[in-house]
Design an enzyme around this catalytic site. Structure first.
Site, PDB file in Angstrom:
ATOM      1  N   TYR A 143       0.824  -1.215   0.000  1.00  0.00           N
ATOM      2  CA  TYR A 143       0.000   0.000   0.000  1.00  0.00           C
ATOM      3  C   TYR A 143       0.858   1.265   0.000  1.00  0.00           C
ATOM      4  CZ  TYR A 143      -4.004  -3.001   1.086  1.00  0.00           C
ATOM      5  OH  TYR A 143      -4.973  -3.967   1.042  1.00  0.00           O
ATOM      6  N   LYS A 194       3.615 -15.267   1.837  1.00  0.00           N
ATOM      7  CA  LYS A 194       3.653 -16.156   0.681  1.00  0.00           C
ATOM      8  C   LYS A 194       5.129 -16.366   0.324  1.00  0.00           C
ATOM      9  CE  LYS A 194       0.676 -17.070  -2.048  1.00  0.00           C
ATOM     10  NZ  LYS A 194       0.128 -18.430  -2.328  1.00  0.00           N
ATOM     11  N   ASP A 227      -2.669 -17.857   1.894  1.00  0.00           N
ATOM     12  CA  ASP A 227      -3.866 -18.449   1.274  1.00  0.00           C
ATOM     13  C   ASP A 227      -4.358 -19.638   2.091  1.00  0.00           C
ATOM     14  OD1 ASP A 227      -1.472 -19.650   0.505  1.00  0.00           O
ATOM     15  OD2 ASP A 227      -2.223 -20.307  -1.440  1.00  0.00           O
ATOM     16  N   ASP A 251      -5.135  -7.023   5.825  1.00  0.00           N
ATOM     17  CA  ASP A 251      -6.375  -6.337   5.467  1.00  0.00           C
ATOM     18  C   ASP A 251      -7.461  -7.375   5.182  1.00  0.00           C
ATOM     19  OD1 ASP A 251      -8.171  -4.449   4.650  1.00  0.00           O
ATOM     20  OD2 ASP A 251      -7.034  -3.742   2.925  1.00  0.00           O
ATOM     21  N   ASP A 255     -10.548  -8.938   7.895  1.00  0.00           N
ATOM     22  CA  ASP A 255     -11.970  -8.815   7.527  1.00  0.00           C
ATOM     23  C   ASP A 255     -12.641 -10.188   7.544  1.00  0.00           C
ATOM     24  OD1 ASP A 255     -12.059  -6.122   7.262  1.00  0.00           O
ATOM     25  OD2 ASP A 255     -12.621  -6.100   5.145  1.00  0.00           O
TER      26      ASP A 255
END
Ligand code: NAD
Length: 363
Positions: A143, A194, A227, A251, A255
């Site tokens: 970001y 990852k 993942d 993020d 959520d």
């Protein structure tokens, strides 16, 4: 123990002022019954600050925040400010606050209250008793990384670029927060990245491993690909205690984890910087313009955020637990605001929920 604290209170927009009024009842209860003394600086942020100061976070407000033990925030935003310049929009005030206060770790608990187990989208037996804490790196990664932008390639094609970049100090400081928090909980950290396909993920894994060996070998550490973590959160969420991850994966995973608990009106959060500096505490939900001013908002997410401030910034974990337990008992009695009510006719108002909590704290 000295219980004199300076707090900056930023109610913000929409339902922010309504829910903050209920937090003040809890602050007063702590003053009346637990020997606290709060010096409160109340100020504006978001759209309310834009209307008052012409900017969503005024310099003087920021100075008050930095000089406090903690900042308690409501929410920002609303249709009234939809056409304001991008860098003066309500959300820009929040981003500036996080950046200027050096808040690099975002903490989001996903806690399933027994009485609300049916509100989860997962089966009750999977989420009952769930208590996870997600620690998301907040000021680095994709970001913020450079280069970024959209480039015209001149042949009718364009290229969008964002850069995922982490340095060791950024990984270490958020990792340290996660290990410290785990020690106060079930003593387990799951670090997610990852590393199989991203160099920044490989570095993340190596740095967390080295930090663990050097400073936190008393805590159980597990590594997981992000993942897989997304899958495991739905399959067997109780395996987790503290999850630490980067800005982008955090993020998404936070959520996802918060939805295991069912309701936006119940979810607190904390953003922390260097130890000893003030943190910012706010509900996960937004300003809910659709119900603002109607007395329908659930104040518990903001009250639980204040409880996190007591625990993490004021070192008053006993009183934090008192508040959390009182919330549990209010829910056990079937007392509900509209967002968590099974029978909407029985829902009570924002201020009635605050009053019910005080009754329970006094019980
Ligand atoms: P929202 O969280 O404000 O509302 C989503 C839905 O949940 C609405 O139906 C709302 O009524 C309900 N809801 C939210 N909080 C509730 C509560 N405490 N009690 C009962 N019901 C509740 O999200 P949105 O509608 O996408 O955004 C509204 C505004 O809030 C936008 O301007 C957005 O940018 C802003 N926002 C701010 C923050 C923040 O301040 N950190 C976070 C998210 C959204």
């Amino acid at each position: 123990m000295d219980k004199n604290f300076t707090l900056t209170v930023l109610p913000g927009d929409g339902i922010g002022p309504e829910v903050m009024k209920e937090v003040r009842k809890v602050m007063k209860w702590l003053e009346d019954k637990r020997g606290f003394h709060f010096t409160l600086h109340e100020d504006d942020i978001g759209g309310a600050a834009y209307d008052r100061y012409g900017m969503p976070l005024a310099d003087e407000t920021l100075e008050k925040c930095k000089a406090s033990h903690a900042v308690i925030m409501g929410s920002v935003g609303g249709p009234k400010w939809d056409n304001v310049d991008y860098n003066k929009r309500p959300e820009a005030g929040l981003l500036r606050l996080r950046k200027e206060m050096g808040l690099f770790a975002n903490l989001r608990p996903a806690l399933v209250f027994d009485a609300l187990v049916e509100a989860s989208s997962l089966k009750p037996e999977i989420v009952k008793g769930l208590d996870i804490l997600i620690v998301r790196e907040l000021t680095g990664g994709v970001y913020f990384g450079e280069p970024r932008g959209i480039e015209d390639l001149g042949n009718g094609q364009r290229r969008g670029v964002n850069t995922q970049v982490y340095e060791t100090y950024e990984i270490e400081r958020v990792g340290r927060v996660a290990f410290d928090l785990a020690r106060k909980r079930k003593n387990k950290v799951t670090s997610c990245e990852k590393a199989n396909v991203m160099e920044s993920g490989k570095l993340w894994r190596e740095d967390i491993t080295a930090l663990h060996q050097a400073e936190a070998s008393d805590v159980t550490l597990e590594h997981m690909y992000a993942d897989n973590c997304a899958m495991q959160l739905l399959r067997n969420p109780s395996q987790f205690d503290v999850i630490v991850t980067d800005n982008l994966f955090g993020d998404i995973l936070s959520d996802e984890a918060s939805m295991l608990t069912g309701s936006l009106g119940m979810l607190p959060s904390a953003s922390l910087g260097t130890a000893g500096k003030p943190g910012v505490y706010e509900p996960v939900h937004g300003s809910a313009p659709d119900i603002a001013g109607q007395g329908k908002a659930n104040p518990l997410a903001t009250i639980l955020s204040f409880a996190m401030a007591l625990r993490y910034s004021l070192d008053c974990g006993v009183e934090a637990s008192e508040i959390e337990n009182a919330v549990q008992r209010v829910l056990n009695k079937g007392i509900r605001t509209l967002d968590i009510a099974n029978n909407q006719g029985c829902a009570i108002s924002t201020s009635a929920m605050g009053d019910a909590l005080i009754i329970e704290l006094n019980a």
